[in-house]
Scaffold this active site. Structure first.
Site, PDB file in Angstrom:
ATOM      1  N   LYS A  73      46.595 -11.494 -12.882  1.00 47.14           N
ATOM      2  CA  LYS A  73      47.971 -11.144 -12.513  1.00 47.14           C
ATOM      3  C   LYS A  73      48.433 -10.006 -13.417  1.00 47.14           C
ATOM      4  O   LYS A  73      48.058  -9.945 -14.601  1.00 47.14           O
ATOM      5  CB  LYS A  73      48.858 -12.385 -12.710  1.00 47.14           C
ATOM      6  CG  LYS A  73      50.302 -12.220 -12.255  1.00 47.14           C
ATOM      7  CD  LYS A  73      51.047 -13.547 -12.363  1.00 47.14           C
ATOM      8  CE  LYS A  73      52.502 -13.464 -11.952  1.00 47.14           C
ATOM      9  NZ  LYS A  73      53.191 -14.762 -12.044  1.00 47.14           N
ATOM     10  N   SER A 148      55.582 -16.296  -7.875  1.00 45.63           N
ATOM     11  CA  SER A 148      55.467 -14.870  -8.095  1.00 45.63           C
ATOM     12  C   SER A 148      54.043 -14.346  -8.113  1.00 45.63           C
ATOM     13  O   SER A 148      53.817 -13.150  -7.987  1.00 45.63           O
ATOM     14  CB  SER A 148      56.137 -14.509  -9.417  1.00 45.63           C
ATOM     15  OG  SER A 148      55.442 -15.124 -10.495  1.00 45.63           O
ATOM     16  N   SER A 172      55.028 -20.613  -9.863  1.00 44.11           N
ATOM     17  CA  SER A 172      54.398 -19.365  -9.426  1.00 44.11           C
ATOM     18  C   SER A 172      52.903 -19.413  -9.207  1.00 44.11           C
ATOM     19  O   SER A 172      52.343 -18.449  -8.689  1.00 44.11           O
ATOM     20  CB  SER A 172      54.705 -18.251 -10.409  1.00 44.11           C
ATOM     21  OG  SER A 172      55.973 -17.755 -10.152  1.00 44.11           O
TER      22      SER A 172
END
Ligand code: GLN
Length: 469
Positions: A73, A148, A172
Site C-alpha cells: 500500500k 482505504s 481498511s
C-alpha cells in the site's frame, strides 16, 4: 496466473524461475492498468531481486518467501522508492528508509513489485479519495473496491501480486477484502511493527495482508510480526507459527445479535450469515448469540478518536519537511497555509478540522475524554465475550461493494465501518473471509474477531471455515 503462493511454488518445482514468475505478474499488471490499482511498478528493483533469489534457489540458500510477489500500500515506506499515501502533499517524496515489515519480507526473499493506490492518508471506505484517481473493483469495474486499501484488494483479486500489504485503522483491510472476494487480516494491535507506516491514527493502525488463501495470510503475518526496536508498541510476545492446522475440537463461536438486527444490513448478507450459523450449529459447534450494547456508539467513538490522532499526526506535512510546497507562498506562515490548502484533499481536511475541534479547549472533555471512556467499555465487553468463546462472528460490512460515485454523503460512507471498527477500538485481531456472492454479482465477507495475540487460533478457525463454507 497464480492465485496463491502454493501455485507459485508448484511452478518453481516445475522448473520455472522467479524471473519468469515476476514477468507473468508484470504482464498482468500491464493488462489490468484500467483498475488503477498500482501507482507505480518497481520494475528495476523487483527484477534485480528476482535474479538474486533465483541464484539463492540454485544454491539452496533462499528464504521462506522465495517467489512470492508482494505489492505494498502506498503508505508503507520502501527505501529509495517513492511513497505518497495517495496524497498530493507527498508528491515526488522518496523514502529514506524501509518499513520494518518491508525489511522482514525482503529478508525472506519476497519481491516487492510496486506501490498500491489507496484513499488519501488511508481515510476512506471506497478508494475514491486518492489524489491519483479512484481504484476499480477487479470483480466489476463499475464498482469500488472498498477502502482505504482498495488498490491492495483489487490487485490480489486480479492476481497482480500474490499478496498485498494494507493498513487497517478502522477496517481498511477487512472491508476491501469483503468487497473483492479476498482474505484480509488485521493482526492484534502491537503484533506488527508500524515503523515506516505513514501514520493515520497511531493507537489504531496495524499493517496486515490481503491474500487468496488463509495459509498465505498466516505466513506473511508470521514473518512480519514480533518485537521491533523501532516501534515500542510492538509486543515482545513469542510469535511462533501461524500456519493453520485442523481443529482439534468443536468451536465456541459468539455472534453479535445487534449486527444482524440493524437496519442497514443487506438482507442477503444477513441471510447468508444466519444460514452459516445454522450449518455450524448442525455440525456440532456451539453458536452463542450475544448482545453488544455499544453498536451504535462504535462509529462516533472511532471518528472522535481517530480524527484527534490524525490532526496531530498530519501536522508534520507543512510544505517544508516533505513533498509538495505551494509555488506562490510568501514566508513561513503562508507556506504552511497554502501548501496544506493545496496539498490535502477534502476528506483529509475534514478530519484534521474535526480532530482539532474535538481536542480543543472546552470540547476536549465532552468529546475526546468521553471517546476514550467509551473505547474502554468497548474493549472490556469484547474481552468479556472472548473470555468465554473462541471467536466472535459478524458481518464484515453491511453491504457489498457499491458503484463508483454512488455514496456522496460522508456520514453514509462512515457507516460502512460499523462492523469493522470494533476490532480497532479494542485492538483484537480480525479477519474477513469471502463467504458469498450477492445477486448483484458482487462478493461479500464474514468477519471473525479473535482474542489478543491469538492469531494462530484465528487462522485455524479461518481455515476450517473456508473449507466448511
Ligand atoms: N474507513 C475507515 C476510515 O475512513 C477506515 C480507514 C482505515 O482503516 N484506514 O477511517
Amino acid at each position: 496466473m497464480y492465485n496463491t503462493f502454493a501455485d507459485v511454488q508448484a511452478a518453481l518445482e516445475k522448473g520455472l524461475s522467479v524471473q519468469d514468475i515476476l514477468n507473468t505478474y508484470l504482464k498482468n499488471i500491464e493488462d489490468r492498468k484500467d483498475l488503477n490499482a498500482f501507482l507505480e511498478v518497481f520494475e528495476t528493483s523487483a527484477k534485480e531481486k528476482a535474479e538474486e533469489v533465483d541464484e539463492k534457489l540454485k544454491n539452496g540458500t533462499a528464504g521462506r518467501l522465495a517467489g512470492m510477489i508482494i505489492g505494498i500500500k502506498d503508505n508503507i515506506c520502501y527505501k529509495n522508492h517513492r511513497v505518497s499515501a495517495g496524497s498530493k502533499i507527498l508528491e515526488g517524496f522518496e523514502s529514506l528508509y524501509s518499513a520494518t515489515v518491508v525489511e522482514r519480507l525482503l529478508e525472506e526473499d519476497a519481491i516487492i513489485i510496486g506501490r498500491l493506490n489507496c484513499d488519501e492518508f488511508a481515510m476512506g471506505s471506497s478508494s475514491e479519495n486518492s489524489a491519483y484517481g479512484s481504484v476499480r473493483n477487479a470483480v466489476n469495474e463499475d464498482y469500488v473496491p472498498g477502502g482505504s486499501s482498495g488498490g491492495s484488494a483489487s490487485a490480489v483479486a486480479a492476481q497482480l501480486c500474490t499478496v498485498a500489504l494494507g493498513s487497517d485503522t478502522g477496517g481498511s483491510i477487512r472491508q476491501p477484502a469483503s468487497f473483492t472476494g479476498t482474505i484480509g487480516l488485521k493482526p492484534t494491535y502491537g503484533r506488527v511493527s508500524r515503523y515506516g507506516l505513514i501514520a493515520y491514527a497511531s493507537s489504531f493502525d496495524q499493517i496486515g495482508p490481503f491474500s487468496n488463501s488463509v495459509e498465505d495470510a498466516a505466513l506473511v503475518t508470521e514473518i512480519m510480526a514480533g518485537k521491533d526496536e523501532f516501534d515500542s508498541t510492538v509486543s515482545s510476545k513469542e510469535v511462533g507459527s501461524f500456519a493453520p492446522e485442523p481443529l482439534k475440537r468443536k468451536l465456541k463461536i459468539a455472534y453479535i445479535k445487534e449486527t444482524l438486527d440493524t437496519d442497514g444490513i443487506d438482507p442477503e448478507i444477513k441471510g447468508r450469515i444466519e444460514q452459516l450459523v445454522n450449518c455450524l450449529r448442525a455440525d456440532g459447534h456451539e453458536l452463542i448469540p450475544v448482545s453488544f450494547q455499544y453498536l451504535e456508539h462504535m462509529v462516533p467513538t472511532y471518528y472522535v478518536l481517530t480524527t484527534a490522532e490524525a490532526s496531530s499526526n498530519l501536522a508534520r506535512f507543512d510544505g517544508v519537511h516533505y513533498g509538495y510546497r505551494s509555488q506562490d507562498a510568501q514566508g513561513v506562515e503562508d507556506t504552511y497555509v497554502k501548501s496544506r490548502t493545496e496539498g490535502f484533499g477534502v476528506e483529509v481536511k475534514r478530519r484534521i478540522m474535526t480532530g482539532t475541534f474535538v481536542l480543543s479547549h472546552g470540547y476536549y472533555d465532552a468529546y475526546y475524554s468521553k471517546g476514550q471512556k467509551v473505547r474502554r467499555l468497548i474493549q472490556d465487553r469484547t474481552n468479556e465475550i472472548l473470555s468465554k468463546n473462541d471467536v466472535i462472528l459478524l458481518p464484515t460490512a453491511p453491504t457489498t461493494a457499491f458503484q463508483l460515485n454512488a455514496v456522496k454523503d460522508p456520514i453514509q460512507m462512515y457507516l460502512q465501518d460499523i462492523f469493522t471498527v470494533q476490532a480497532n477500538l479494542s485492538g483484537n485481531p480480525a479477519i474477513s473471509l469471502p463467504i458469498g456472492q450477492h445477486s448483484n454479482g458482487m462478493p461479500f465477507g464474514l468477519q471473525l474477531i479473535g482474542s489478543h495475540f491469538k492469531e494462530k487460533e484465528l487462522m485455524d478457525a479461518s481455515s476450517f471455515l473456508m473449507d466448511f463454507c
